[in-house]
Design a protein around this motif. Structure first.
Motif, PDB file in Angstrom:
ATOM      1  N   VAL A 563       0.736  -1.161  -0.027  1.00  0.00           N
ATOM      2  CA  VAL A 563      -0.068  -0.112  -0.032  1.00  0.00           C
ATOM      3  C   VAL A 563       0.751   1.298  -0.214  1.00  0.00           C
ATOM      4  CG1 VAL A 563      -1.933   1.257   1.397  1.00  0.00           C
ATOM      5  CG2 VAL A 563      -1.618  -1.391   1.278  1.00  0.00           C
ATOM      6  N   ASN A 564       0.336   2.289  -0.952  1.00  0.00           N
ATOM      7  CA  ASN A 564       1.289   3.569  -0.823  1.00  0.00           C
ATOM      8  C   ASN A 564       0.782   4.495   0.716  1.00  0.00           C
ATOM      9  OD1 ASN A 564       1.819   6.183  -1.091  1.00  0.00           O
ATOM     10  ND2 ASN A 564       0.627   6.579  -2.634  1.00  0.00           N
ATOM     11  N   ASN A 565       1.960   4.356   1.425  1.00  0.00           N
ATOM     12  CA  ASN A 565       1.681   5.210   2.816  1.00  0.00           C
ATOM     13  C   ASN A 565       0.850   6.207   2.985  1.00  0.00           C
ATOM     14  OD1 ASN A 565       3.885   3.239   2.921  1.00  0.00           O
ATOM     15  ND2 ASN A 565       4.927   4.430   4.321  1.00  0.00           N
ATOM     16  N   TYR A 566       0.997   7.255   1.761  1.00  0.00           N
ATOM     17  CA  TYR A 566       0.215   8.514   1.889  1.00  0.00           C
ATOM     18  C   TYR A 566      -1.193   8.343   1.685  1.00  0.00           C
ATOM     19  CZ  TYR A 566       4.805  10.391   2.271  1.00  0.00           C
ATOM     20  OH  TYR A 566       6.369  10.529   2.752  1.00  0.00           O
ATOM     21  N   ASP A 567      -1.472   7.165   1.262  1.00  0.00           N
ATOM     22  CA  ASP A 567      -3.050   7.045   1.098  1.00  0.00           C
ATOM     23  C   ASP A 567      -3.413   6.385   2.077  1.00  0.00           C
ATOM     24  OD1 ASP A 567      -5.326   6.395   0.115  1.00  0.00           O
ATOM     25  OD2 ASP A 567      -4.926   5.162  -1.808  1.00  0.00           O
ATOM     26  N   GLY A 569      -6.494   6.543   3.568  1.00  0.00           N
ATOM     27  CA  GLY A 569      -7.777   5.727   3.366  1.00  0.00           C
ATOM     28  C   GLY A 569      -7.588   4.430   3.366  1.00  0.00           C
ATOM     29  N   THR A 570      -6.669   4.015   2.126  1.00  0.00           N
ATOM     30  CA  THR A 570      -6.443   2.716   1.662  1.00  0.00           C
ATOM     31  C   THR A 570      -5.517   2.078   2.603  1.00  0.00           C
ATOM     32  OG1 THR A 570      -6.490   3.680  -0.651  1.00  0.00           O
ATOM     33  CG2 THR A 570      -5.655   1.266  -0.323  1.00  0.00           C
ATOM     34  N   ALA A 673      -4.816  13.919   3.147  1.00  0.00           N
ATOM     35  CA  ALA A 673      -5.229  12.568   3.194  1.00  0.00           C
ATOM     36  C   ALA A 673      -5.932  12.104   4.733  1.00  0.00           C
ATOM     37  CB  ALA A 673      -4.081  11.413   3.002  1.00  0.00           C
ATOM     38  N   HIS A 676      -9.371  13.812   4.938  1.00  0.00           N
ATOM     39  CA  HIS A 676     -10.325  12.928   4.212  1.00  0.00           C
ATOM     40  C   HIS A 676     -10.740  11.854   5.043  1.00  0.00           C
ATOM     41  CE1 HIS A 676     -12.460  11.904   0.428  1.00  0.00           C
ATOM     42  NE2 HIS A 676     -11.945  10.851   0.473  1.00  0.00           N
ATOM     43  N   ALA A 677      -9.731  10.957   5.299  1.00  0.00           N
ATOM     44  CA  ALA A 677      -9.801   9.833   5.948  1.00  0.00           C
ATOM     45  C   ALA A 677     -10.603   9.904   7.226  1.00  0.00           C
ATOM     46  CB  ALA A 677      -8.702   8.899   6.032  1.00  0.00           C
TER      47      ALA A 677
END
Ligand code: SF4
Ligand code: SF4
Length: 712
Positions: A563-567, A569-570, A673, A676-677
Motif C-alpha cells: 500500500v502507498n503510505n500516503y493514501d 484511507g487505503t 489524506a 479526508h480519511a
C-alpha cells in the motif's frame, strides 16, 4: 547515502609527513589503510557509520590499494568476515555500533576468539554509552572479558587513536587474538590532526591473491571440539601473557607524573579529555592539560597488566579509578591486583562516583572532590564554586523559563511512516488498541505522542519474533512493525520464518522506505536501483523494487498487500482488514513510501538544475484556511508533523488557536489524506507553486486573478 565524503576521501590519500585534519572516526579509517588492512566490513550505526560510508564511497581508491570493502547485512556477517585472518596473514577490520552490534555478532566473535588469528584483526566499536546513547546501556567490556579478546579505549586525541589502531593490529598478531577498540561518541567526533604516513598496499589482497588454502591442513585453527579445549587453555596460558608483554614493551598505556605523588588516578583512555577538564576546574591541571596528580591512562582497558598497576600504586596512599558504566570491572580487577601484590594502597572509585551513566566533567569534578578531600590538602574550592555556579544557572533558568516542554525525537517533516501510524490510530478507534511490538528504526518514534504506539522494543528486526509470546494471549491480533532495514537484518528469519513455521496469526507492517534510514540511509538489497533514483524526480523511488514482496511470497506468506503510505484511507482499510479478517496466518502489509529525508536530498539537486535551466517546476504546499479551521486540532493529533502547528486565531471573536502549516512543509499530502480519511473539517488546501511558468500557466493565472477580482 546521507552524506558525500568527497573531501574526506581525498584525505585518505595523504602520505608521509602530510597533516591529516578531521574527526576521530576518519582518523581511524586512515589508520586502517596505513596499517595495510586487506579487508574491511561492517554494519552501519552511530557513532561509527562514517568509517564504512567513507570506505564504500572511496571504492575506487580501495580497489587501487587492493582493499576489499564489504557493506555487511548484519554485524554477525561482519564478524564472520574476520575468519579470513584465522588461516591467512591478512589484516582485517570491521565496525559496528555496540552494544547492540556486539550482541548480534556474539556467536562469530566467540568462535573467532577461540580459533585465534594469524592476521591482525581489529573490531571498531561505536560505544554508544551515555547521555547521547540510543541503545540499551551496556558495556562491550563484558564481551572482551568473557571471550578473552583485548579491548582498546584510546585517549581521544587523533595521534593516539591512530597509534592504537596501528599497534592494535600488531597486538592482535603478537597474541593471536582479535582486538576490539571502543570509541565513544566524543572520541568519534573529536576534531584534531596527526602526521600521516603512506598507506600500505596489503601483501595478501584482492590484487595479490592466494593460490589456495594452507598446504597443511591445520585442524587446530578450527573452533570445533576437540580443538576448542586446547584453544581455551591457549587463551590464558599463551595469548594473555603475550598480550601483556606487548602492552608493556610498546607502552600502550601511558603514565603521567604529577607533584601530588601521594595519590594517583587510573582512568579509561576514553575518559581522559573529560578528566583533564575536570582537573582544570579543580585547579589541578594547567591550560595545556598537565595534571598535578599522577595519572595512569588505560589505552588498553582489557587486559590490565598487573605489574603496571602495582608499579603505579607503589608509594601512593590512595588510588582513584574513573571507570564509566557498570559493573566496575576494572576497579575490581585492580583491587585483586593490589591484594595479590600485598600493597596497602587505598582504592576508591565507584564509592565516590555514581555507578551507572555517563561521566561528564561535572560528575568527575564531584567525584574527584570527594576523593581528594580524604587524601589531599589541596584547595578544592575552584571546582566546588564552579559546580555551585552551574547549579545556580540551572535554577535561574528554571525560574525564568518554568518547566520546559519535553522534546521527544520526531519523524522528519513529510516522513512516509507517519501516515501509517495515522491510519493505525484511526482503525484503533473502531477495533480497539492492539498490542504493538516495535522495532529498531525511525518508526520507533511512533512510541511518542501523538501516536503512542509500541508496547515493546526487543532489538533490530525482532518485532515479529517478540510478538510470538504475547500474540496467543491477546484477544485482538498482535501487531508487529519493522522497517525494511530490520527485515533484512534479522526480521526475515527470526520473525517471518518463525511465524510461518509456528502457524502464527499476527499482523506485520513493514515500512519499505528504501534504505536503512535511521543510520544514514545506507543501501539495502531492496534499495531502488541507482538509475531509478537518478531519474525518478517526483515519484517514489521505493516503488522501483519488489524484492521484499517476492521474498515473502516465496517463503509462503499468503496474505500480502502493498500500500502507498500516503493514501491514508487505503492504508486504514487494509489494516482494518488485516486486523479483522477470518483468514488465519501471518498478514503482511508492505507500507511503501521513500524515506522523505533521502527523497529531498535526491530531489533538491534535480529541482535546482531544472530551475537553473529555466525549466518549469512545481512545488506542492499544503495550508490551512484559518476561517474554516474549527480549532479542535484533531489534524495535529493525527499527524504530528512539525510543520503542522498552531497560531493565534486572527478572529478577535474566537479564542482557540487555529492550525497552520509553516515553512518547511514538503507537500507530502498527509494533511489532505488525513482530513479526508478521518472526515476532519475541510480547512486544508493544496497549493502548487509554479516556478519558471509557461504560457499556459500565465494564462490560467490571469483568468484566476480576473475571476477573483470580479467576485470580490
Ligand atoms: S529518516 Fe526517513 S524514514 Fe526516518 S524519520 Fe526521516 S523521513 Fe522518516
Ligand atoms: S503536507 Fe502536512 S504532513 Fe505533509 S509535510 Fe506538509 S504539513 Fe507536514
Amino acid at each position: 547515502m546521507e552524506r558525500q565524503f568527497t573531501k574526506e576521501i581525498e584525505s585518505l590519500r595523504l602520505g608521509d609527513g602530510q597533516t591529516f585534519h578531521g574527526e576521530g572516526i576518519l582518523a581511524v579509517t586512515k589508520a586502517l589503510l596505513q596499517s595495510g588492512v586487506a579487508y574491511v566490513g561492517g554494519y552501519q550505526g552511530a557513532p561509527v557509520s562514517h568509517l564504512l560510508d567513507v570506505m564504500v564511497q572511496a571504492r575506487e581508491y580501495m580497489d587501487e590499494l587492493g582493499v576489499h570493502v564489504e557493506a555487511c547485512t548484519s554485524e554477525a556477517s561482519a564478524a564472520a568476515m574476520l575468519g579470513a585472518s584465522i588461516n591467512y596473514p591478512a589484516r582485517g577490520a570491521v565496525t559496528w555500533k555496540s552494544i547492540v552490534g556486539t550482541n548480534v555478532a556474539a556467536d562469530a566473535l566467540s568462535y573467532l576468539a577461540s580459533a585465534g588469528v594469524i592476521g591482525g584483526t581489529l573490531i571498531v566499536l561505536g560505544e554508544d554509552y551515555g547521555e547521547g546513547g540510543v541503545v540499551a546501556q551496556e558495556r562491550s567490556h563484558a564481551f572482551a572479558m568473557k571471550s578473552l579478546m583485548w579491548l582498546l579505549d584510546p585517549r581521544p586525541d587523533l595521534a593516539t587513536i591512530v597509534k592504537m589502531v596501528e599497534r592494535g593490529f600488531e597486538l592482535s598478531e603478537a597474541s593471536s587474538t582479535p582486538v576490539m577498540m571502543e570509541l565513544r561518541i566524543r572520541a568519534c567526533h573529536v576534531q584534531g590532526s596527526f602526521r600521516a604516513k603512506n598507506n600500505i598496499s596489503p601483501a595478501t589482497s584482492k590484487i595479490n591473491k592466494l593460490d589456495g588454502p594452507p598446504e597443511d591442513f591445520i585442524y587446530d585453527r578450527l573452533a570445533h571440539p576437540p580443538a576448542t579445549f586446547r584453544q581455551e587453555k591457549l587463551k590464558s596460558e599463551v595469548r594473555l601473557p603475550a598480550a601483556r608483554r606487548f602492552i608493556v614493551e610498546h607502552r600502550l598505556n601511558e603514565t603521567f607524573t604529577g607533584e601530588e605523588s601521594g595519590v594517583g588516578l587510573i582512568v579509561q583512555g576514553g575518559l581522559y579529555n573529560g578528566l583533564i577538564r575536570a582537573l582544570r576546574q579543580l585547579g589541578l591541571a594547567d591550560d595545556f592539560g598537565a595534571s598535578r596528580i599522577p595519572l595512569h591512562v588505560l589505552n588498553v582497558v582489557y587486559p590490565l597488566v598487573p605489574e603496571e598497576i602495582a608499579d603505579f600504586a607503589k608509594g601512593k596512599r590512595a588510588l582513584f579509578v574513573l571507570e564509566e558504566g557498570q559493573p566496575e570491572f576494572i576497579e575490581q580487577e585492580i583491587a585483586t591486583i593490589l591484594r595479590r601484590a600485598d600493597l596497602q594502597t587505598k582504592l576508591h572509585g565507584k564509592d565516590c562516583l555514581h555507578m551507572a551513566g555517563e561521566y561528564t566533567t561535572e560528575v568527575m569534578v564531584r567525584g574527584l572532590a570527594r576523593f581528594l578531600e580524604k587524601f589531599s590538602s589541596r584547595d578544592l574550592s575552584p571546582g566546588k564554586s564552579w559546580l555551585t555556579k552551574n547549579q545556580e544557572t540551572r535554577e535561574k533558568a528554571a525560574t525564568l523559563l518554568g518547566a520546559l516542554p519535553q522534546r521527544p525525537p520526531q519523524f522528519c517533516v513529510g516522513c512516509p511512516e507517519r501516515p501509517v501510524f495515522s491510519a493505525m490510530k484511526l482503525v484503533a478507534r473502531e477495533v480497539g488498541r492492539p498490542h504493538v511490538s516495535m522495532d529498531v528504526g525511525c518508526h520507533a518514534f511512533a512510541s511518542f505522542e501523538p501516536f503512542s504506539q509500541g508496547n515493546t522494543l526487543l532489538g533490530y528486526g525482532m518485532s515479529l519474533a517478540s510478538a510470538a509470546g504475547v500474540a496467543p494471549m491477546q484477544a485482538k491480533r498482535a501487531v508487529a512493525v519493522m522497517g525494511d532495514g530490520g527485515f533484512w537484518h534479522n526480521g526475515l528469519l527470526s520473525g517471518v520464518a518463525s511465524n510461518l513455521m509456528n502457524k502464527g496469526d499476527g499482523v506485520l507492517v513493514i515500512m519499505k522506505n528504501g534504505y536503512a534510514s535511521a543510520t544514514g540511509t545506507q543501501e539495502l538489497i531492496s534499495s531502488p536501483p541507482e538509475e531509478a533514483r537518478a531519474s525518478a524526480a517526483g515519484t517514489s523511488a521505493a516503488h522501483a523494487d519488489r524484492t521484499i514482496e517476492s521474498t515473502l511470497s516465496g517463503l509462503g506468506v499468503k496474505w500480502l498487500r502493498t500500500v502507498n503510505n500516503y493514501d491514508v484511507g487505503t492504508m486504514a482499510d487494509t489494516y482494518r482488514e488485516a486486523m479483522t479478517t477470518e483468514e488465519k496466518g501471518l498478514k503482511v502489509i508492505v507500507a511503501e513510501g521513500e524515506c522523505q529525508l533521502e527523497r529531498q536530498r535526491r530531489l533538491r539537486p534535480l529541482v535546482a538544475r531544472s530551475l537553473s535551466e529555466g525549466k518549469r517546476t512545481v512545488k506542492v504546499k499544503y495550508g490551512v484556511d484559518e476561517d474554516t479551521c474549527t480549532g479542535d486540532h484533531s489534524c495535529v493529533r493525527l499527524s504530528g508533523c512539525p510543520t503542522l502547528t498552531v497560531k493565534d486565531n486572527p478572529d478577535p471573536l474566537r479564542r482557540d488557536p487555529v492550525a497552520t502549516v509553516i515553512e518547511g512543509c514538503v507537500g507530502c499530502g498527509l494533511c489532505g489524506a488525513n482530513a479526508h480519511a478521518a472526515v476532519l473539517c475541510p480547512s486544508f488546501y493544496r497549493a502548487e507553486v509554479v516556478q519558471n511558468p509557461g504560457g499556459f500557466d500565465r494564462f490560467v493565472s490571469a483568468v484566476r486573478r480576473s475571476l477573483q477580482k470580479l467576485f470580490q
